[in-house]
Write a protein that holds these residues in place. Structure first.
Motif: not given
Length: 504
Positions: A29-30, A60-62, A308-311
């Motif tokens: 993501d980063l 998580t699949l989303e 991780a998706a949030n951060l």
């Protein structure tokens, strides 16, 4: 290169410690958002099938779909459309309000493969066989010391560091955070075995009496078996033999399915623990470094990936100057309650599954009956296990949609929301066409509702509502974009820039 002791200018970069699923998704993501990221991992770079996680849930699949990865895993995994708990509660996952109306049985190493490939392609730097030995921070950044494979000590400097280094996190210890909790189940046995030919693609799990077993295929001819039996409380280092695994399987599943030719056998215990703070200054914790859960419900890896998706997008917003550092405080405020809820739900499932006393067994039966009959209870249980039932807190007076997960809806141009989110982008959905100008084009996609809905909604890169209004004017929309996406006149981030600098 600089000599030891040199104090460099802090780059706008991030060091991620640990290359498990949480660290890999965060690094990807980063890097996708143009943030230089270095991943430090003490293990050698190799693919290992000695992993415990086997279940990828709908939420998580989303998130993986919003990164273009879900379909690849769907092609090799085994969808499970019903959950059976306590031997009597049968939950139909087809009722999920998601594109993914199932859980996916797929080994953790397959998840890691696609996440690592994405991170590498986006430009993340990986340093394997590099063990972190120390970490300090100051007002300007974080300094990380690590020992490489030759035994040399190297020092990295970055703006932020994230500990995704698991249960025995060195990063967590370095910032002085406790990890309160306790061991909740011992002597869980794991085995990789072959089954009789007629069970080549078997996926099953059940709890009967005081025994539990799960069987899931690797896809290479072997199956992973996880099993536990009440009263068999042995240390982790006591050897496991195949007969023990087969006996528990027969008790829990009624059959050992012709298990033979084991290539790996192991025993482990499970803890329930959570740190009191996910952020300490410029250091943040995610995944098992922040929380560990019982294996019941298969929520551990999934919760870490959601961390991780949030951060990731929040770090990118801060490092590109589109938001202040206080945005990172929302990571703890949003994810710590979820971690605590997962502790409770997975722990509750485990305790009911372990029930032996008549009153506890009766409670288990009543719980199964209630969840099986009552729609709201069943939906709540399913929402918690699959992750789609969580929402984040909203400010007082905010629109009711604020903080809610947005399903993968179809947009007016025929594309899906998850496709619009790719690239770690915000998505603004409005009733009528709206052009916010080119200044935010690097981080914002605009779209229109396919239906006649009149609400304007700004979706965060992690798929939750940042802002919504039923009566928004153009001025209201611009104000919301400025607050959440950043000022229109802010410079666009470059690809690359200063990497996390290393000093030997």
């Amino acid at each position: 290169m600089h000599g030891t002791g040199t104090t460099p200018t802090t780059p706008r970069s991030v060091i991620v410690v640990g290359s498990g699923p949480t660290g890999l998704l965060l690094a990807g993501d980063l890097a996708t958002a143009g943030v230089p990221v270095t991943v430090l991992e003490k293990r050698p770079h190799r693919t290992s099938n000695l992993t415990r996680a086997f279940v990828v849930h709908a939420r998580t699949l989303e998130q993986l779909d919003a990164r273009g990865l879900a379909d690849e895993l769907e092609a090799i995994g085994h969808p499970l459309r019903r959950l059976r708990l306590f031997g009597g509660l049968d939950i139909d996952l087809g009722t999920l309000r998601s594109r993914f109306r199932h859980l996916l049985v797929v080994p953790q190493y397959e998840v890691e493969k696609v996440l690592e490939r994405r991170a590498v392609e986006a430009g993340a730097e990986f340093r394997y066989e590099t063990e972190v030995t120390g970490l300090t921070q100051d007002a300007a950044g974080v300094t990380v010391e690590a020992e490489d494979r030759e035994g040399r000590t190297r020092t990295w400097r970055a703006a932020y560091a994230v500990g995704a280094d698991g249960l025995r996190s060195v990063v967590r210890d370095a910032v002085g955070l406790p990890f309160p909790g306790r061991s909740v189940i011992r002597s869980i046995v794991l085995a990789d075995v072959r089954l009789a030919p007629e069970h080549a693609d078997l996926v099953t799990a059940d709890t009967v009496g005081g025994a539990f077993a799960l069987v899931a295929p690797f896809g290479d001819g072997y199956h992973r078996v996880a099993a536990w039996r009440h009263g068999r409380d042995l240390p982790d280092d006591v050897p496991v033999d195949l007969e023990e695994v087969k006996e528990i399987a027969r008790l829990a599943l009624g059959d050992d399915f012709g298990m033979h030719d084991p290539r790996w056998l192991s025993r482990f215990h499970s803890d329930e623990r959570q740190v009191p703070a996910y952020r300490v200054g410029r250091v943040l914790l995610a995944g098992d470094a922040a929380h560990v859960h019982s294996p019941a419900g298969g929520q551990g890896m999934n919760t870490g990936l959601q961390d991780a998706a949030n951060l990731g997008w929040k770090l990118a917003q801060v490092l590109h100057g589109h938001a202040g550092p206080d945005l990172l405080d929302t990571y703890h405020r949003e994810r710590h309650p979820v971690g605590r809820a997962v502790l409770r739900s997975s722990g509750g499932i485990l305790r009911l599954a372990k029930a032996r006393r008549p009153t506890a067994v009766a409670l288990r039966a009543a719980t199964a009956a209630l969840a099986g009959l009552a729609g709201p209870v069943r939906r709540r249980v399913l929402g918690r296990i699959t992750g789609i039932g969580y929402r984040y807190p909203a400010p007082r007076g905010a629109h009711p949609l604020t903080g809610a997960r947005v399903p993968d809806l179809r947009l007016a141009d025929g594309t899906r929301l998850h496709e619009a989110l790719r690239g770690l982008r915000f998505v603004l959905i409005t009733p009528a066409p709206l052009d916010p100008g080119p200044a935010r084009a690097d981080r914002l996609t605009t779209a229109r509702w396919r239906s006649p809905r009149r609400t304007a909604v700004l979706v965060r890169p992690d798929g939750y509502v940042a802002w919504a209004s039923d009566t928004a004017t153009a001025t209201d929309v611009e104000r919301a974009l400025t607050v959440h996406v950043g000022r229109a006149d802010a410079p666009a981030p470059g690809r690359g820039g200063d990497a996390a600098q290393v000093y030997t």
